[in-house]
Write an enzyme that holds these catalytic residues in place. Sequence first.
Site, mmCIF file in Angstrom:
data_model
loop_
_atom_site.group_PDB
_atom_site.id
_atom_site.type_symbol
_atom_site.label_atom_id
_atom_site.label_comp_id
_atom_site.label_asym_id
_atom_site.label_seq_id
_atom_site.Cartn_x
_atom_site.Cartn_y
_atom_site.Cartn_z
ATOM 1 N N GLY A 238 44.808 40.164 28.560
ATOM 2 C CA GLY A 238 43.872 41.233 28.884
ATOM 3 C C GLY A 238 43.554 41.254 30.355
ATOM 4 O O GLY A 238 43.927 40.345 31.106
ATOM 5 N N PRO A 239 42.855 42.287 30.801
ATOM 6 C CA PRO A 239 42.503 42.392 32.221
ATOM 7 C C PRO A 239 41.601 41.248 32.657
ATOM 8 O O PRO A 239 40.972 40.575 31.825
ATOM 9 C CB PRO A 239 41.770 43.746 32.301
ATOM 10 N N PRO A 240 41.517 41.003 33.940
ATOM 11 C CA PRO A 240 40.618 39.942 34.423
ATOM 12 C C PRO A 240 39.165 40.264 34.097
ATOM 13 O O PRO A 240 38.738 41.419 34.146
ATOM 14 C CB PRO A 240 40.867 39.931 35.940
ATOM 15 N N THR A 242 37.502 39.901 31.219
ATOM 16 C CA THR A 242 37.164 40.393 29.890
ATOM 17 C C THR A 242 36.676 39.296 28.950
ATOM 18 O O THR A 242 36.360 39.585 27.790
ATOM 19 C CB THR A 242 38.368 41.107 29.254
ATOM 20 N N GLY A 243 36.623 38.044 29.390
ATOM 21 C CA GLY A 243 36.025 36.982 28.591
ATOM 22 C C GLY A 243 37.006 36.109 27.849
ATOM 23 O O GLY A 243 36.628 35.493 26.838
ATOM 24 N N LYS A 244 38.251 36.003 28.305
ATOM 25 C CA LYS A 244 39.233 35.156 27.612
ATOM 26 C C LYS A 244 38.835 33.681 27.696
ATOM 27 O O LYS A 244 38.880 32.945 26.704
ATOM 28 C CB LYS A 244 40.619 35.379 28.234
ATOM 29 N N THR A 245 38.451 33.236 28.864
ATOM 30 C CA THR A 245 38.021 31.843 29.011
ATOM 31 C C THR A 245 36.711 31.596 28.278
ATOM 32 O O THR A 245 36.486 30.510 27.728
ATOM 33 C CB THR A 245 37.875 31.509 30.505
ATOM 34 N N HIS A 459 30.852 68.861 51.913
ATOM 35 C CA HIS A 459 31.958 68.224 51.195
ATOM 36 C C HIS A 459 31.517 67.806 49.784
ATOM 37 O O HIS A 459 32.177 68.131 48.787
ATOM 38 C CB HIS A 459 32.446 67.005 51.991
ATOM 39 N N GLU A 460 30.400 67.088 49.697
ATOM 40 C CA GLU A 460 29.934 66.614 48.391
ATOM 41 C C GLU A 460 29.454 67.764 47.511
ATOM 42 O O GLU A 460 29.611 67.731 46.288
ATOM 43 C CB GLU A 460 28.818 65.583 48.577
#
Length: 656
Positions: A238-240, A242-245, A459-460
């Site tokens: 998964g992406p960095p 995301t809570g894998k560790t 611009h905005e």
Amino acid sequence: MPWVLLRSRSVSLFTRVRLPGRHASRSAKPGPPREPPKPPAPTAPSWRPWLLPLAALIVILILVARAQPSRSTTFPYSEFVGKVAAGVVKTVDIDDKGGVSGTLKDGTRFSTRIPAALDTSPLDQQLRDKKVEITASQSSGGDGLRTLLVLLLPLLFIVMLFWWSGRKAAQTLTSGVGGIGRSRAKIIEAERPGTRFEDVAGYEGVKQEISEIVDFLRRPERYAVAGAKGPRGVIMVGPPGTGKTLIARAVAGEAEVPFLSVTGSAFVEMFVGVGASRVRDLFGEARRRAPSIIFIDEIDAVGSRRGIRLGGNDEREQTLNQLLAEMDGFDQSSGIVVLAATNRPEALDPALLRPGRFDRHVTVPLPNQAERAAILAVHARGKTLAADVDWHVVARATPGFSGADLANLVNEAAINAVRADRAIIDAHDLATARDRVLLGRRESSNALLPEERHAVAVHESGHALVAALCEHADPVAKVTILPSGPALGATEQLPEAERHLYTEGYLTDLLAVRLGGRAAELVVFGEGSTGAADDLAGATQIADRMVAEFGLSQVLGPVGYASRTPHYLGRENGEEAVGRSYSEHTQRIVDEEIARLVAQAEKRAIALLQRHRAALDTLAELLVARETVDGSVVLDVLKRQCTVRGTAAPAPRTNP
């Protein structure tokens, strides 16, 4: 708009868009563990048999040197007196037992003994007259023992030296140079971390798949009855952030078996063979403690694809080969499960991902809106919150945020409260923290000139009005001309709900909104500026994917090509970077279609702003005066203009 989310069924794109100029946006029955096999005894060094012969040779040489014949003689006392009278005696040594030894002037050594009843006074006088060097000493017994010790000490020293060298060599064979081949895994057995699965908010499917590993190691008989085989390995991708560790720490807290944690980089070393030795030691330790779990974090550091290398010795490939052998070689009934995590699954070697090694692949994606609210509540534990804090509102305003991003958001909100001398976090602190995470720190020193402030406001205002006038565009949440980081202004859009599929109409409106700022400059000033640089880059990227990947070009047709971005693994594996998979003619068509889509979006934005020129001028003036306005103000401006002109007002599509 600070966020763009593009996702198709097999291809997804989630990018956080910032506008630097002025816009930011496996088959055996499980059972009790068997006694682990003992490692083979280390082979003795080839030089060890030569130790004893070498030591014996040294002793013989010492004895031979000491046994060399010397010019020495023994004669009676009377003869000794005669030699003294003849003046041929050079030195004399007399001990307290009457023993006499010395040397003659020709260098010959002699010895004799003085009779016990004899008066030695005349001898003393005679020795002085002949100028003989006289010394006195005490007799000592055990000369033979002392000589033996003198002979044996060198031998003893040599034997001890070789014994120590052999011991160190044996340690090197078993544990590597100075223990460098030992595994650096952290063993969690008695004192487990306090993290549990309930501390991991959301991800119920992920937690269920991971918890099955723990249940299999705790109660293998349940699976044996059904004929099920426990997984050998589970890899989380998964992406960095995301809570894998974090999930791995929860497994360590929940499991009632030893947990061996190690990072992939711990196997990488400059010495050849050390990584493979550490892998062997890690799995050996796991077998001794079975049933157990091995967790390898960032496994891509050691499990990357093997490439073709001519010559040399790749230490990383040796380590990977040993890891493959260990994962496929241990008995399934040993009760060892390997848990791994990585955010680069495409970098891993296919042999590592096959069933039998990593049987189960668990994807840990970015959290959805409900999961983000639950994660925010977990990170807010122990903090005092004001009554106006609604985590569902904050979760809706943070699409694409990972768990780590949300933790940082709550921490930044707490810091903002402390900065205001408060201990309570309110909704304004969270909004300020979100702006800081998305846009950067407010640059109070980056003061704009009056004409620049007006240009940024125009611009905005163009972005905001085009977003409000386009049917499929996300509602406007806030417009500001306050500089933040590299952005001189920002128009924030928030989706009404989590999107998983994007139509051609949505993408077309997205292009028009991206070019709304440049269109406003062309309408008001008659020329563009450098403030639209990031808008043009983002619009070109969206149009590129619409033509080459999504099949949304009328000229090229329903054809999809892979991403034309060079693969980052190319040169890493000694291969050429991936190029485009189509001809130059197709490339020219792609380029022409990209230019057409972008040009059409600009023309559409210009036409919308020309029809609502009064609203554009009014909103720009409000921005110059207030610096920041909500999305509701944009709708109010449009409604007033439509009332004056007698036309239908746009539907209210701003965020609450």
